[in-house]
Design an enzyme around this catalytic site. Sequence first.
Site, PDB file in Angstrom:
ATOM      1  NE  ARG A   1      -2.610  -1.675   3.286  1.00  0.00           N
ATOM      2  CZ  ARG A   1      -3.160  -1.725   4.505  1.00  0.00           C
ATOM      3  NH1 ARG A   1      -4.190  -0.938   4.788  1.00  0.00           N
ATOM      4  NH2 ARG A   1      -2.673  -2.517   5.436  1.00  0.00           N
TER       5      ARG A   1
ATOM      6  CB  THR B   1       1.772 -11.647  13.693  1.00  0.00           C
ATOM      7  OG1 THR B   1       0.548 -12.241  14.139  1.00  0.00           O
ATOM      8  CG2 THR B   1       1.463 -10.389  12.883  1.00  0.00           C
TER       9      THR B   1
ATOM     10  CG  ASP C   1       4.305  -1.342  10.340  1.00  0.00           C
ATOM     11  OD1 ASP C   1       4.314  -1.678  11.549  1.00  0.00           O
ATOM     12  OD2 ASP C   1       3.451  -1.756   9.531  1.00  0.00           O
TER      13      ASP C   1
ATOM     14  CG  ASN D   1      39.740  40.991   5.171  1.00  0.00           C
ATOM     15  OD1 ASN D   1      38.773  41.099   5.906  1.00  0.00           O
ATOM     16  ND2 ASN D   1      39.752  41.468   3.939  1.00  0.00           N
TER      17      ASN D   1
ATOM     18  NE  ARG E   1      46.456  46.363 -10.188  1.00  0.00           N
ATOM     19  CZ  ARG E   1      45.912  46.852  -9.086  1.00  0.00           C
ATOM     20  NH1 ARG E   1      44.934  46.195  -8.503  1.00  0.00           N
ATOM     21  NH2 ARG E   1      46.310  47.987  -8.562  1.00  0.00           N
TER      22      ARG E   1
END
Length: 467
Positions: A15, A78, A102, A376, A439
């Site tokens: 189910r 069971t 369950d 930093n 750069r």
Amino acid sequence: MNIMGIVLAAGQGKRMKSKLYKVLHRVCGKPMVGHVVHALEQIETHRTVVVVGHGAESVKSYLGDRAEYVMQEQQLGTGHAVLQAKELLAREEGITVVLYGDTPLVTSASIMDMIQLHKDKGAAATVMTAIMDNPFGLGRIIRNEEGRLAAIVEQKDCTAEQQQIQEINSGMYCFDNRKLFEALGKVTNNNAQNEYYLTDVISILVGENEVVEAYCTPDAMETLGVNDRVALAEAEQVMRARINRGHMLNGVTLIDAASTYIEADVQIGSDTIVYPGTVLKGNTKIGEDAIIGPQADITNSTLGSGVQVVHSVINEAVVGNETTVGPFAYLRPGTKLGEHVKIGDFVEIKNATLADDVKVSHLSYIGDAVVGKNVNFGCGAITVNYDGFNKQLTEVEENAFIGSNVNLIAPVKIGKGAYVVAGSTITQNVGDNDLAIARERQVNKPGYAEKLRNKFSAKKKLAQEQK
């Protein structure tokens, strides 16, 4: 006295309409069978046997050595399921508790109360019962004049008077172990389903004038068996409320408990405040005096005391005391942050160790790195850790300064107190207290911007004319 546990977990769970084996469906982050086995662990069972069938290997893989296992090849009821544990347990002396994989809401407290009643009354069997407002479809508990259990009558067999009884059989029991297996040997499958029922053991013991008791749990939801997704959602709701209540009683403030999701194994220190929309999952541990949320999503992570996290995702990371994270930060697996670290907005950290007092305030990526104290990182700083084939390490030693829009091309090492100028792309190591700049020199061309605008305008006009 030895206490044994048997968990019935062999049903397929059709189910549920799922490829996942039923008892492995999760309630608050933990498979249902895990909740049940955990309850038995809390009462310190001498042995725990899980009866498996469909999906046996998946259950064994999840539970591992937390239990012993027996296989129920055919689902014949069971009673038949419990009988599969005979070879392991039949010679044991003590009490055996029978639960279902369950029923995730059953608690160790109720199990212990049932066992205590069982001992006090010298019972051969004790049934866990509950009072239901609407008991339709469930077996009713019939008590005798002394209040002991006289019979369990199924719905279809109830008289009109018995149908008014609200006390129901949960299907969970504790037994004198020897008497359980002796009675199981007398159970037959002479019924419409040709199955062997555990309830027949109760009838046999009552018929033999054994003492059979009924323990009524004060919380009927503990007996909820999950057979479909509707019941799964109901169990989730109950478990969430139970978990949240537990944290609040332990000194945690949940600003809006209804909009806060906390899984079963999460630990939170006192005086921590959790704001709405927060999700805490897995084995997450949070210290005292923290502020978490709103909208924090934290999984399998350890956060120290005084931590603040807002609008951020943290996954398999360690965050030191008094550290702040967010908003909109992402700490990925392998992240380790020291104390008083600042991780700001739109920052991502992955597999990196940042020592105390490091600041990565905004719009940066730090991956596969080791960063010393008091470093930093400026806005837009990136450790370029992947060369297309391998991940490489970036090392930044204490007191270094990494300017905005700096690319650190790994593998590379930035020394103590070094200063990397904004806009630099660093490919070579930088020594202690060195300044690095990488750069191109700036070139200004007078009046050239006006020429570019005229050029672009002419092209746009030509394109429109050609249409």
